[in-house]
Design an enzyme around this catalytic site. Structure first.
Site, mmCIF file in Angstrom:
data_model
loop_
_atom_site.group_PDB
_atom_site.id
_atom_site.type_symbol
_atom_site.label_atom_id
_atom_site.label_comp_id
_atom_site.label_asym_id
_atom_site.label_seq_id
_atom_site.Cartn_x
_atom_site.Cartn_y
_atom_site.Cartn_z
ATOM 1 N N ASP A 54 54.253 73.215 59.958
ATOM 2 C CA ASP A 54 53.368 72.926 60.985
ATOM 3 C C ASP A 54 52.723 72.741 62.658
ATOM 4 O OD1 ASP A 54 54.211 69.346 59.436
ATOM 5 O OD2 ASP A 54 54.727 70.474 61.501
ATOM 6 N N ASP A 56 51.712 70.748 65.348
ATOM 7 C CA ASP A 56 50.645 69.378 66.005
ATOM 8 C C ASP A 56 50.092 69.646 67.366
ATOM 9 O OD1 ASP A 56 51.342 68.509 63.396
ATOM 10 O OD2 ASP A 56 53.299 67.630 64.163
ATOM 11 N N ASP A 127 61.313 61.570 70.405
ATOM 12 C CA ASP A 127 63.109 61.385 69.848
ATOM 13 C C ASP A 127 63.705 62.286 70.375
ATOM 14 O OD1 ASP A 127 61.876 63.440 68.220
ATOM 15 O OD2 ASP A 127 62.387 62.918 66.460
#
Length: 466
Positions: A54, A56, A127
């Site tokens: 995907d 983003d 993260d």
């Protein structure tokens, strides 16, 4: 700090490899006067020469500003306010740049994170370093604030900042670190791995629904065996799925072999991630464990639900491969009842009741699918079942060579033209033979009761509404 910037000739990211709809979103945000970057795993995968699952987008536009630019935009989320821009069934996710939020007083978890910030602040709140790379659509450059390019070159998964602090903020990151390292073939940084071992018990503070969703992602992406081995080595699996950790300790190949078959099927390109449904993934993980499942949810809380095949119709087949052996062993554990030691072990993940019921049907269909050459009625029994595709896929994954051949045979049939069980029925119409029951007897036709007319009336009286 000043970022490391790779100009277009210095990197391999090409707009040809970016989804056209994601490019439309980037260009419209840019033309609207906002900063727009491709962010996260999409940039990482493009730099590694992989195809992103995907794309983003991060932007300086706030959610309502994004919504004004796109009629097909939907603002979702409570903890994270995100914009989903829909193109048919495809979704491009757009988020506003955020800065690191502070946990509430007396709590180490960050429960809300809607504090907007700059691109640099947004990079430092992510993260792992390899997930904090940006691709600027205005200059076609790659921007790195956190040394993610260096870790990408060294094939290392490292947290941004103190790993102990980052894992306490969101314990699910520990699971993601192992999953990302296994999927990319990277190693986990030593300090990051030690923090996971020390804080592994914190994972129980996370939402069980989030953990289950992450486990489904692990099972879908072709590296589930390596991920579970890594989770076991880090001591995290004992908190996520105690039964799986015990199974690996005692007879590891039973569970790990099931995961390997799923990985081989996925990596051979025989199914896209979305084709692997939750019941199929659930069975791959839970059937080898051979324990009842306790569903935690709003209803039937705490009542054990054993997973096992129902009694198949017709004579049992004589051909037993590894899959049938697993199912038989699971059926024995169910038959032992509450007195069996396994019945006292419960899984705390909220497996869906609907998925559980569908898994039962998939398992029960396996013996019937093997009767395709022996019983002409099997086609009629299974042709209209909604779970047939999942049952065939299960047979392809876990049924060995024989299962793959049987699945190919079923797929070659034109199930839309399957005759009725007695093979003598005809479609309704003039001259059609009356419908019959399974035992050959003629089915009785129910007569409709005629409404009695009032005396002296020549036309029917309309019915009074109830």
């Amino acid at each position: 700090m000043s970022p490391r910037i790779l100009q277009r000739p210095q990197h391999t990211v090409s707009r040809k490899a970016i989804d056209p709809d994601a490019l439309k979103v980037l260009y419209r945000l840019k033309s609207g006067g906002y900063v727009a970057y491709l962010v996260g795993g999409g940039v990482r995968d493009l730099l590694l020469g992989r195809k992103p699952k995907d794309f983003d987008i991060g932007t300086s536009a706030h959610p309502q500003q994004v919504k004004r630019l796109f009629r097909n935009c939907f603002v979702i989320g409570r903890r994270f306010r995100l914009c989903h821009i829909r193109f048919g069934r495809k979704v491009v996710e757009v988020s506003t740049f955020r800065r690191q939020a502070e946990p509430e007083q007396g709590d180490t978890l960050i429960r809300r994170d809607n504090t907007f910030g700059t691109p640099e602040e947004d990079a430092f709140r992510r993260d792992f370093t390899v997930n904090a790379l940006f691709y600027d659509i205005a200059t076609f450059s790659v921007i790195d604030y956190v040394d993610g390019l260096l870790d990408l070159e060294n094939r290392v998964i490292r947290t941004i900042g103190d790993p102990a602090v980052r894992f306490r903020e969101d314990p699910v990151r520990m699971l993601r670190a192992a999953a990302l390292a296994a999927r990319l073939g990277f190693t986990i940084d030593r300090d990051t791995a030690e923090a996971i071992r020390f804080l592994r018990g914190e994972i129980v503070k996370s939402s069980p629904a989030r953990i289950l969703d992450e486990l489904y992602k692990v099972l879908r992406h072709g590296a589930s065996r390596k991920t579970f081995e890594m989770l076991h080595d880090l001591g995290l699996l004992a908190y996520l799925l105690p039964e799986a950790a015990k199974a690996i300790d005692e007879e590891g190949e039973r569970l790990l072999g099931s995961l390997s078959r799923l990985d081989d099927y996925r990596n051979a390109g025989l199914a896209a991630p979305e084709d692997l449904t939750n019941p199929l993934l659930m069975g791959t993980l839970l059937v080898p464990l051979g324990v009842p499942l306790r569903r935690v949810g709003p209803s039937r809380r705490g009542r054990p639900q054993a997973i096992g095949p129902e009694e198949p119709e017709g004579e049992p087949t004589e051909e037993h491969d590894d899959l049938v052996t697993e199912m038989a062993a699971l059926g024995e554990s169910e038959a032992d009842g509450p007195g069996h030691p396994a019945a006292t072990v419960a899984l705390d993940l909220p497996f869906s009741r609907r998925d559980l019921d569908r898994l039962r049907l998939i398992l029960a269909a396996q013996n019937r699918l093997r009767e395709v050459h022996r019983s002409p009625r099997v086609k009629q029994l299974l042709a209209g079942r909604g779970y047939l595709e999942d049952a065939l896929r299960w047979m392809e994954v876990h049924g060995g060579v024989q299962g793959q051949e049987l699945a190919a045979h079923w797929r070659s049939l034109d199930l839309g033209d399957v005759p009725p069980p007695a093979e003598t029925g005809a479609p309704p119409g003039p001259g059609a033979e009356p419908a019959r029951n399974w035992d050959g007897e003629r089915r009785r036709r129910r007569r409709r009761r005629r409404r009695r007319r009032p005396a002296g009336s020549s036309t029917p009286t309309p019915a009074t509404p109830a």
